[in-house]
Design a protein around this motif. Sequence first.
Motif, short mmCIF file in Angstrom:
data_model
loop_
_atom_site.label_atom_id
_atom_site.label_comp_id
_atom_site.label_asym_id
_atom_site.label_seq_id
_atom_site.Cartn_x
_atom_site.Cartn_y
_atom_site.Cartn_z
N SER A 21 0.83 -1.19 0.00
CA SER A 21 0.00 0.00 0.00
C SER A 21 0.87 1.24 0.00
CB SER A 21 -0.91 0.03 1.23
OG SER A 21 -1.81 -1.05 1.22
N CYS A 22 0.40 2.28 -0.66
CA CYS A 22 1.06 3.57 -0.70
C CYS A 22 0.02 4.61 -0.31
CB CYS A 22 1.62 3.85 -2.09
SG CYS A 22 2.32 5.50 -2.31
N ALA A 23 0.14 5.11 0.90
CA ALA A 23 -0.80 6.10 1.41
C ALA A 23 -0.26 7.49 1.15
CB ALA A 23 -1.03 5.89 2.91
N GLY A 24 -1.08 8.32 0.52
CA GLY A 24 -0.68 9.68 0.17
C GLY A 24 -1.45 10.72 0.94
N SER A 25 -0.81 11.85 1.12
CA SER A 25 -1.42 12.97 1.82
C SER A 25 -1.79 14.08 0.84
CB SER A 25 -0.48 13.52 2.88
OG SER A 25 0.65 14.14 2.29
N GLY A 26 -2.67 14.95 1.29
CA GLY A 26 -2.96 16.16 0.54
C GLY A 26 -4.13 16.04 -0.43
N ARG A 27 -4.76 17.16 -0.67
CA ARG A 27 -5.87 17.21 -1.61
C ARG A 27 -5.44 16.97 -3.04
NH1 ARG A 27 -9.00 22.74 0.40
NH2 ARG A 27 -9.49 22.04 2.52
N ALA A 28 -4.17 17.21 -3.34
CA ALA A 28 -3.66 17.09 -4.70
C ALA A 28 -3.27 15.67 -5.07
CB ALA A 28 -2.45 18.02 -4.89
N TYR A 29 -3.48 14.72 -4.18
CA TYR A 29 -3.11 13.33 -4.45
C TYR A 29 -3.62 12.85 -5.80
CZ TYR A 29 -3.27 8.23 -4.11
OH TYR A 29 -3.16 6.89 -4.37
N ARG A 30 -4.87 13.11 -6.10
CA ARG A 30 -5.46 12.61 -7.33
C ARG A 30 -4.94 13.30 -8.58
NH1 ARG A 30 -11.72 13.48 -6.56
NH2 ARG A 30 -11.10 12.56 -4.56
N ALA A 31 -4.15 14.35 -8.43
CA ALA A 31 -3.56 15.04 -9.57
C ALA A 31 -2.29 14.36 -10.08
CB ALA A 31 -3.27 16.49 -9.22
N TYR A 32 -1.79 13.37 -9.36
CA TYR A 32 -0.52 12.75 -9.68
C TYR A 32 -0.69 11.33 -10.18
CZ TYR A 32 1.64 16.59 -7.11
OH TYR A 32 2.05 17.83 -6.68
N ASP A 33 0.08 10.98 -11.21
CA ASP A 33 0.32 9.58 -11.51
C ASP A 33 1.21 9.02 -10.41
OD1 ASP A 33 -1.02 10.22 -13.82
OD2 ASP A 33 0.56 9.55 -15.19
N ILE A 34 0.97 7.77 -10.03
CA ILE A 34 1.74 7.13 -8.98
C ILE A 34 2.45 5.90 -9.55
CG2 ILE A 34 1.70 6.02 -6.72
CD1 ILE A 34 0.99 8.95 -6.58
N GLY A 35 3.75 5.83 -9.30
CA GLY A 35 4.53 4.70 -9.76
C GLY A 35 5.11 3.91 -8.61
N TRP A 36 5.42 2.66 -8.90
CA TRP A 36 6.17 1.80 -7.99
C TRP A 36 7.53 1.51 -8.61
CZ3 TRP A 36 5.01 0.46 -3.07
CH2 TRP A 36 3.68 0.59 -2.65
N PHE A 37 8.56 1.63 -7.79
CA PHE A 37 9.92 1.29 -8.16
C PHE A 37 10.48 0.34 -7.13
CE2 PHE A 37 9.00 5.21 -10.24
CZ PHE A 37 9.75 5.22 -11.41
N ARG A 38 11.54 -0.35 -7.49
CA ARG A 38 12.20 -1.22 -6.53
C ARG A 38 13.70 -1.16 -6.73
NH1 ARG A 38 10.14 -7.10 -8.89
NH2 ARG A 38 11.48 -7.15 -10.76
N GLN A 39 14.42 -1.46 -5.66
CA GLN A 39 15.88 -1.45 -5.72
C GLN A 39 16.43 -2.56 -4.84
OE1 GLN A 39 17.83 2.26 -4.68
NE2 GLN A 39 19.52 1.75 -6.07
N ALA A 40 17.20 -3.43 -5.46
CA ALA A 40 17.89 -4.49 -4.75
C ALA A 40 19.32 -4.05 -4.47
CB ALA A 40 17.89 -5.77 -5.57
N PRO A 41 19.96 -4.60 -3.44
CA PRO A 41 21.35 -4.22 -3.14
C PRO A 41 22.26 -4.41 -4.34
CG PRO A 41 20.44 -5.51 -1.35
CD PRO A 41 19.44 -5.57 -2.47
#
Length: 123
Positions: A21-41
């Motif tokens: 889950s990615c919980a966002g704050s602010g009224r502008a949340y819906r104005a943004y595309d949201i991506g998932w990234f990952r990083q391994a050592p």
Amino acid sequence: QVQLVESGGGLVQAGDSLRLSCAGSGRAYRAYDIGWFRQAPGKEREFVAVIRRSGSSTYYADSVKGRFTISRDNAKNTVYLQMNSLKPEDTAVYYCAATDRRMTTIGQEYDYWGQGTQVTVSS
């Protein structure tokens, strides 16, 4: 400004499922595309998935296509990443991020990042 907090990571066996889950704050949340990234050592940060601000479009990296599903509930200011059929290669810290660009896969074009959540998949 947007603040993002990931949760839901953990230790699982290959073939298992997790939902991040990615919980966002602010009224502008819906104005943004949201991506998932990952990083391994020792590895470069890797794009995983992105969802349009409205939820109308999604796009996935080839490595997760057919296994992962990104979704969002703007009423709850939350984006999800459902991860099925997990593989050891999926082990990484997973980050969500917000961008005002449209459906970009480029990390440099994301403006806000969460703190990350660890996903470990054992073989």
